[in-house]
Scaffold this motif. Structure first.
Motif, mmCIF file in Angstrom:
data_model
loop_
_atom_site.group_PDB
_atom_site.id
_atom_site.type_symbol
_atom_site.label_atom_id
_atom_site.label_comp_id
_atom_site.label_asym_id
_atom_site.label_seq_id
_atom_site.Cartn_x
_atom_site.Cartn_y
_atom_site.Cartn_z
ATOM 1 N N HIS A 1 0.841 -1.079 -0.023
ATOM 2 C CA HIS A 1 -0.071 0.001 -0.128
ATOM 3 C C HIS A 1 0.769 0.959 -0.130
ATOM 4 O O HIS A 1 0.563 1.965 -0.646
ATOM 5 C CB HIS A 1 -1.029 0.065 1.244
ATOM 6 N N ARG A 2 1.962 1.180 0.856
ATOM 7 C CA ARG A 2 2.831 2.423 0.837
ATOM 8 C C ARG A 2 3.550 2.511 -0.440
ATOM 9 O O ARG A 2 3.790 3.738 -0.960
ATOM 10 C CB ARG A 2 3.950 2.143 1.942
ATOM 11 N N ILE A 3 4.175 1.362 -1.004
ATOM 12 C CA ILE A 3 4.838 1.531 -2.074
ATOM 13 C C ILE A 3 3.836 2.029 -3.223
ATOM 14 O O ILE A 3 4.558 3.021 -4.055
ATOM 15 C CB ILE A 3 5.421 0.099 -2.477
ATOM 16 N N GLY A 4 2.696 1.715 -3.348
ATOM 17 C CA GLY A 4 1.850 2.133 -4.521
ATOM 18 C C GLY A 4 1.448 3.674 -4.149
ATOM 19 O O GLY A 4 1.622 4.207 -5.247
ATOM 20 N N GLY A 5 1.308 4.015 -2.993
ATOM 21 C CA GLY A 5 0.947 5.310 -2.713
ATOM 22 C C GLY A 5 2.388 6.282 -3.075
ATOM 23 O O GLY A 5 1.900 7.322 -3.723
ATOM 24 N N ALA A 6 3.346 5.900 -2.631
ATOM 25 C CA ALA A 6 4.583 6.680 -3.001
ATOM 26 C C ALA A 6 4.682 6.629 -4.595
ATOM 27 O O ALA A 6 5.147 7.654 -5.061
ATOM 28 C CB ALA A 6 5.737 5.959 -2.372
ATOM 29 N N MET A 7 4.456 5.630 -5.381
ATOM 30 C CA MET A 7 4.553 5.524 -6.892
ATOM 31 C C MET A 7 3.522 6.371 -7.568
ATOM 32 O O MET A 7 4.033 7.287 -8.275
ATOM 33 C CB MET A 7 4.368 4.123 -7.487
ATOM 34 N N MET A 8 2.415 6.576 -6.822
ATOM 35 C CA MET A 8 1.358 7.631 -7.323
ATOM 36 C C MET A 8 1.717 8.992 -7.244
ATOM 37 O O MET A 8 1.597 9.897 -7.948
ATOM 38 C CB MET A 8 0.053 7.338 -6.906
ATOM 39 N N ALA A 9 2.243 9.279 -5.909
ATOM 40 C CA ALA A 9 2.720 10.547 -5.544
ATOM 41 C C ALA A 9 3.705 11.053 -6.631
ATOM 42 O O ALA A 9 3.576 12.269 -7.041
ATOM 43 C CB ALA A 9 3.167 10.709 -4.004
ATOM 44 N N ILE A 10 4.754 10.352 -6.783
ATOM 45 C CA ILE A 10 5.912 10.638 -7.741
ATOM 46 C C ILE A 10 5.316 10.616 -9.182
ATOM 47 O O ILE A 10 5.643 11.553 -9.797
ATOM 48 C CB ILE A 10 6.975 9.520 -7.668
ATOM 49 N N PHE A 11 4.372 9.864 -9.491
ATOM 50 C CA PHE A 11 4.116 9.900 -11.114
ATOM 51 C C PHE A 11 2.990 11.070 -11.261
ATOM 52 O O PHE A 11 3.248 11.680 -12.011
ATOM 53 C CB PHE A 11 3.379 8.459 -11.144
ATOM 54 N N ILE A 12 2.059 11.175 -10.458
ATOM 55 C CA ILE A 12 0.994 12.397 -10.585
ATOM 56 C C ILE A 12 2.014 13.738 -10.629
ATOM 57 O O ILE A 12 1.737 14.342 -11.376
ATOM 58 C CB ILE A 12 0.103 12.347 -9.603
ATOM 59 N N THR A 13 2.987 13.865 -9.517
ATOM 60 C CA THR A 13 3.631 15.298 -9.763
ATOM 61 C C THR A 13 4.145 15.493 -10.984
ATOM 62 O O THR A 13 4.291 16.406 -11.788
ATOM 63 C CB THR A 13 4.740 15.125 -8.486
ATOM 64 N N THR A 14 5.220 14.270 -11.538
ATOM 65 C CA THR A 14 5.894 14.362 -12.571
ATOM 66 C C THR A 14 5.174 14.478 -13.876
ATOM 67 O O THR A 14 5.438 15.123 -14.715
ATOM 68 C CB THR A 14 6.918 13.405 -12.895
ATOM 69 N N HIS A 15 3.841 13.439 -13.785
ATOM 70 C CA HIS A 15 3.009 13.718 -14.891
ATOM 71 C C HIS A 15 2.518 15.116 -15.228
ATOM 72 O O HIS A 15 2.240 15.534 -16.375
ATOM 73 C CB HIS A 15 1.900 12.492 -14.779
ATOM 74 N N VAL A 16 2.170 15.691 -14.160
ATOM 75 C CA VAL A 16 1.248 17.036 -14.157
ATOM 76 C C VAL A 16 2.278 17.893 -14.713
ATOM 77 O O VAL A 16 2.083 18.704 -15.740
ATOM 78 C CB VAL A 16 0.730 17.553 -12.844
ATOM 79 N N LEU A 17 3.609 17.844 -14.219
ATOM 80 C CA LEU A 17 4.787 18.762 -14.709
ATOM 81 C C LEU A 17 5.096 18.615 -16.226
ATOM 82 O O LEU A 17 5.200 19.617 -16.879
ATOM 83 C CB LEU A 17 5.952 18.764 -13.743
ATOM 84 N N ALA A 18 5.076 17.315 -16.409
ATOM 85 C CA ALA A 18 5.319 16.885 -18.043
ATOM 86 C C ALA A 18 4.258 17.427 -18.775
ATOM 87 O O ALA A 18 4.507 17.827 -20.192
ATOM 88 C CB ALA A 18 5.505 15.347 -18.128
ATOM 89 N N THR A 19 3.034 17.340 -18.334
ATOM 90 C CA THR A 19 1.888 17.731 -19.211
ATOM 91 C C THR A 19 1.952 19.184 -19.547
ATOM 92 O O THR A 19 1.768 19.588 -20.613
ATOM 93 C CB THR A 19 0.766 17.202 -18.810
ATOM 94 N N PHE A 20 2.273 20.123 -18.425
ATOM 95 C CA PHE A 20 2.325 21.318 -18.588
ATOM 96 C C PHE A 20 3.420 21.815 -19.301
ATOM 97 O O PHE A 20 3.452 22.567 -20.348
ATOM 98 C CB PHE A 20 2.538 21.847 -17.151
ATOM 99 N N THR A 21 4.705 21.140 -19.334
ATOM 100 C CA THR A 21 5.686 21.403 -20.203
ATOM 101 C C THR A 21 5.473 21.220 -21.314
ATOM 102 O O THR A 21 5.939 21.738 -22.683
ATOM 103 C CB THR A 21 7.062 20.842 -19.679
ATOM 104 N N GLU A 22 4.743 20.051 -21.822
ATOM 105 C CA GLU A 22 4.566 19.585 -23.175
ATOM 106 C C GLU A 22 3.371 20.781 -23.903
ATOM 107 O O GLU A 22 3.525 21.150 -24.988
ATOM 108 C CB GLU A 22 3.649 18.163 -23.209
ATOM 109 N N MET A 23 2.739 21.306 -22.968
ATOM 110 C CA MET A 23 1.565 22.380 -23.450
ATOM 111 C C MET A 23 2.496 23.655 -23.756
ATOM 112 O O MET A 23 1.879 24.431 -24.675
ATOM 113 C CB MET A 23 0.480 22.426 -22.515
#
Lengths: 143, 129
Positions: free
Chosen positions: B26-48
């Motif tokens: 549960h902790r590993i999945g939560g940490a994965m999501m926190a890192i993913f969402i942060t970088t995905h939001v930043l990546a999508t923003f920079t892509e835009m």
């Protein structure tokens, strides 16, 4: 093997900050299950069974943003880009951010015990979320 | 407040069985999501903004191998979180059966994750043809 439940009613536990955040974590989780359910039902109402695979519906339900539909066979994405879905995505994102920032702090607290370390963990987590939230909302509404 | 007094090697050898496995996943999945969402939001923003780096990061995120690994963490966190929430809503009645609940959770997880993996692969193959 059955074990006896060890529970303490809220009246005896008291509403400390930890109890409030424990409740917050459960309530935000329930809210997110609600958003996922709305996403799945909405996708099928918009015809996802013909244009999207299971995993694509899942990706859409986990964040109902138009960017998650562009790689699918959906011929017209405008229904997925409505004000309603942008509002759902924004609320989902804000709920996830609150749930997530608290969860990350709880995890890191177990590995960093010094008060100064915990202070920096809080500072950096809250700072990152404060930056990511407006960027995420921008991406949802302008993407 | 005391310092952590259990070494990482001792922690990894801890035989907590099913409940501990769900706790740590549960902790590993939560940490994965926190890192993913942060970088995905930043990546999508920079892509835009027209920056190539965002495009490259999001291409990795949409790739089937990444999706299969990431889906494990997400779906496990989601299904395990649902078990925790349901047990916490009715602690007197359900916590005595927490091991049975974990078994049911694994069955649901394997079915949903298995289906997600199969459709990820078949969708990727379908897009190639």
């Amino acid at each position: 093997m059955q074990t006896k439940a060890r529970t303490l009613p809220l009246s005896k536990r008291g509403m400390s900050f930890e109890t409030v955040m424990w409740l917050f974590t459960r309530l935000t989780a329930l809210a997110m299950y609600g958003f996922i359910f709305i996403g799945i039902v909405g996708a099928f109402v918009m015809g996802a069974q013909n244009d999207m695979s299971f995993v694509e519906v899942l990706r859409w339900a986990l964040m109902p943003n138009t960017g998650h539909v562009t790689y699918t066979n959906v011929p017209e994405i405008s229904p997925y880009a409505s004000m309603f879905w942008k509002s759902v995505a924004s609320l989902f994102f804000l709920t996830a951010a609150g749930h997530g920032v608290h969860g990350v702090v709880v995890i890191l607290d177990d590995y960093f015990a010094k008060p100064s370390q915990r202070k920096w963990i809080r500072f950096w987590n809250i700072s990152i979320v404060a930056v990511i939230i407006p960027i995420g909302i921008y991406v949802i509404w302008m993407g | 407040m005391s310092d952590r007094n259990v070494s990482l090697s001792s922690a990894l050898k801890y035989k907590g069985q099913g409940p501990y496995l769900t706790y740590i996943l549960h902790r590993i999945g939560g940490a994965m999501m926190a890192i993913f969402i942060t970088t995905h939001v930043l990546a999508t923003f920079t892509e835009m903004q027209g920056w190539q780096i965002g495009d490259v990061i999001n291409d990795i995120y949409i790739s089937p191998p990444f999706q299969i690994v990431f889906m494990f963490g997400v779906l496990f966190h989601l299904i395990n979180g649902m078990r925790i929430t349901i047990l916490d809503l009715f602690p007197q009645q359900l916590i005595p059966y927490h091991r049975q609940a974990i078994l049911i959770e694994w069955i649901i997880f394997i079915l949903v994750y298995g289906f997600a993996v199969v459709t990820t692969i078949t969708t990727a193959i379908g897009r190639m043809s």
